[in-house]
Design a protein around this motif. Structure first.
Motif, PDB file in Angstrom:
ATOM      1  N   ASN A 142      41.253   6.247  26.915  1.00  0.00           N
ATOM      2  CA  ASN A 142      41.278   6.852  28.250  1.00  0.00           C
ATOM      3  C   ASN A 142      40.896   8.322  28.093  1.00  0.00           C
ATOM      4  O   ASN A 142      41.591   9.055  27.388  1.00  0.00           O
ATOM      5  N   PRO A 143      39.737   8.739  28.657  1.00  0.00           N
ATOM      6  CA  PRO A 143      38.982   8.125  29.755  1.00  0.00           C
ATOM      7  C   PRO A 143      37.703   7.382  29.361  1.00  0.00           C
ATOM      8  O   PRO A 143      37.072   6.776  30.219  1.00  0.00           O
ATOM      9  N   ASN A 154      38.331   4.306  38.057  1.00  0.00           N
ATOM     10  CA  ASN A 154      39.203   3.152  37.843  1.00  0.00           C
ATOM     11  C   ASN A 154      38.629   1.980  38.644  1.00  0.00           C
ATOM     12  O   ASN A 154      38.525   2.047  39.861  1.00  0.00           O
ATOM     13  N   PHE A 196      38.620   1.525  32.920  1.00  0.00           N
ATOM     14  CA  PHE A 196      38.036   2.822  33.238  1.00  0.00           C
ATOM     15  C   PHE A 196      36.559   2.866  32.873  1.00  0.00           C
ATOM     16  O   PHE A 196      36.139   2.310  31.850  1.00  0.00           O
ATOM     17  N   TRP A 229      33.650   5.982  32.319  1.00  0.00           N
ATOM     18  CA  TRP A 229      33.406   7.420  32.223  1.00  0.00           C
ATOM     19  C   TRP A 229      31.982   7.671  32.719  1.00  0.00           C
ATOM     20  O   TRP A 229      31.029   7.141  32.167  1.00  0.00           O
ATOM     21  N   ARG A 264      36.178  10.135  35.841  1.00  0.00           N
ATOM     22  CA  ARG A 264      36.683   8.840  35.391  1.00  0.00           C
ATOM     23  C   ARG A 264      36.883   7.958  36.615  1.00  0.00           C
ATOM     24  O   ARG A 264      37.495   8.377  37.591  1.00  0.00           O
TER      25      ARG A 264
END
Length: 477
Positions: free
Chosen positions: A258-259, A451, A407, A409, A449
């Motif tokens: 993450n991310p 979701n 996620f 990026w 980022r």
């Protein structure tokens, strides 16, 4: 029509009819060869043809999957992968919390489309069944349960966690497992156990903002190390940092970071553990997304290669089973006693009803089946998100293609300021996570980022397209 063309046509009809949906795994080469009575090479030829048509794509070490389908746009090229990071050399003090609080505090309205959220959609979890387990545990609660659940935590739950690791190829000693209030407490306790104010800690670049906040709280210095969006931290750069600085710990996320969403290959994880062992530097491994793999097998954590007790492996049920229950754990290796004492000195114990509810759920069976369903849903959502980004984001956009997690990026053209984009998206009812919160020096100002783990969000594709249009307006014509 040749045999491979006939087989390709059969698969294409299944896709067009909806029998195979975006994100679904196409029958394996071996399975197709056996059931259709054709050679593996014929199946490969068919799949190569379907790839060329944009109907399926290969995932490393996993197989072929149905691609997201949107009307073709003439001349459209899928976005490239983000470039590896190039963090500043040297250590830096951390003062990121004000910006993180501003971003997170502005995105709490229930009606927002949660593209900036750190959690997947609640509809993906067996919440009703968990609630029944919780209710049953509350009825059976007595004072002795509370005593038994003091650190290291509920023994039955720790045994089930160790068993789950063992069944997936990683040996974890029950004696080193400590139950915590989510993975964040585990990670913070580990950091506190091996550092003192002013010490230097290695983190990835970009890194999870909560890691930076933990360093800030303990008055620690960060050394950010270059990280690849597909294969994780650069081991040569890490070796250089270890030679240059008196590093006291590394806080890394080797699986579905993450991310970025990066996944370190198995041999690279082995080399990471060996490198840190040579320097006797503890690894605080954040593995909260390890169960969310799209490949058939769970990638082994760095802990699987630890022979010296230097890997402090942290995880939880929050991202894969029970958000809000706040049950995490650490397999703390040689630091187990220190972490257990810190747990007693700070929050005393994790919530007993939550521990017992999860223990009961695991004992009843069905956890692996739930995980398979969860992974399929997330894989389909990723395909949807990538397709929307390809159509609606400005030229020059780059986007990661993780093999798990939820996620993406997104690296936008350099002229796009992610904080400005975040604020404009909020005005449209959409949350984002701007890149500035993922670095101690607030770099990644043109990254966000995304979701994609909310399949029940009716406005998901519309909201993502809106973000792309807003980014296009901030980019030069």
């Amino acid at each position: 029509m040749k045999r491979y063309e006939r087989h390709a046509d059969t698969i294409a009809q299944l896709i067009h009819s909806g029998a195979l949906r975006p994100g679904d795994r196409v029958p394996s080469v071996r399975e197709s060869s056996r059931t259709r009575g054709i050679s593996p090479s014929t199946v490969f030829e068919a799949y190569y043809l379907l790839e060329a048509q944009g109907l399926i794509h290969a995932r490393p070490r996993s197989g072929y999957y149905v691609s997201a389908r949107l009307p073709a746009v003439p001349g459209q090229v899928p976005p490239a992968e983000p470039l590896p990071s190039q963090p500043a050399a040297g250590s830096i003090g951390v003062a990121i919390s004000d910006l993180v609080f501003e971003v997170l505090g502005s995105a709490r309205e229930r009606g927002l489309v949660p593209l900036g959220s750190a959690f997947p959609g609640l509809e993906l979890f067996p919440l009703e069944r968990l609630a029944r387990c919780l209710s049953g545990g509350m009825r059976r609660l007595d004072p002795w349960n509370i005593v038994q659940s003091l650190p290291p935590g509920d023994e039955r739950l720790r045994q089930q966690i160790a068993l789950h690791y063992g069944l997936h190829g990683t040996a974890v000693d029950v004696g080193e497992l400590i139950i915590t209030n989510g993975a964040m407490e585990a990670l913070n306790l580990c950091l506190e156990a091996v550092t003192r104010p002013g010490d230097i800690v290695v983190v990835e670049s970009p890194t999870f903002y909560a890691a930076l906040q933990a360093l800030e709280r303990l008055n620690l210095q960060a050394v950010e190390v270059a990280t690849h969006p597909r294969e994780g931290i650069d081991l040569a750069a890490l070796a250089e940092a270890l030679a240059r600085h008196p590093v006291k710990a590394c806080w890394l996320m080797p699986s579905f970071q993450n991310p970025l969403g990066s996944l370190m290959p198995e041999e690279k994880k082995r080399a990471l553990v060996a490198l840190l062992a040579r320097h006797q530097v503890p690894l605080i491994e954040d593995d909260v997304y390890g169960e969310l793999h799209f490949a058939p097998e769970r990638p082994p954590p760095a802990k699987a290669f630890d022979t010296e007790g230097l890997v402090m492996h942290c995880s939880s049920f929050s991202k894969c089973l029970a958000p809000g229950y706040r049950v995490g754990w650490v397999a703390a290796g040689r630091f187990a006693t220190a972490v257990q004492r810190l747990k007693l000195m700070t929050t005393l114990a994790a919530a007993v009803p939550s521990q017992q509810a999860l223990s009961e759920y695991l004992a009843q069976g069905g956890y692996d089946r739930h995980l398979r369903q969860l992974r399929r849903s997330l894989a389909r959502q990723q395909e949807r998100a990538l397709a929307v980004i390809a159509r609606h984001f400005p030229a020059g956009t780059r986007v990661s293609r993780p093999e798990g997690g939820y996620f993406l990026w997104v690296e936008l053209p350099p002229s796009v300021n992610a904080l400005a984009l975040h604020r404009q998206a909020l005005a449209q009812g959409i949350s984002l996570a701007p890149g500035q919160i993922f670095s101690a020096d607030q770099r990644f100002a043109h990254c966000v980022r995304i979701n994609y783990g909310h399949p029940a969000q009716e406005r998901f594709e519309e909201a993502l397209a809106t973000v792309g249009r807003l980014a296009g307006a901030l980019a030069p014509g």
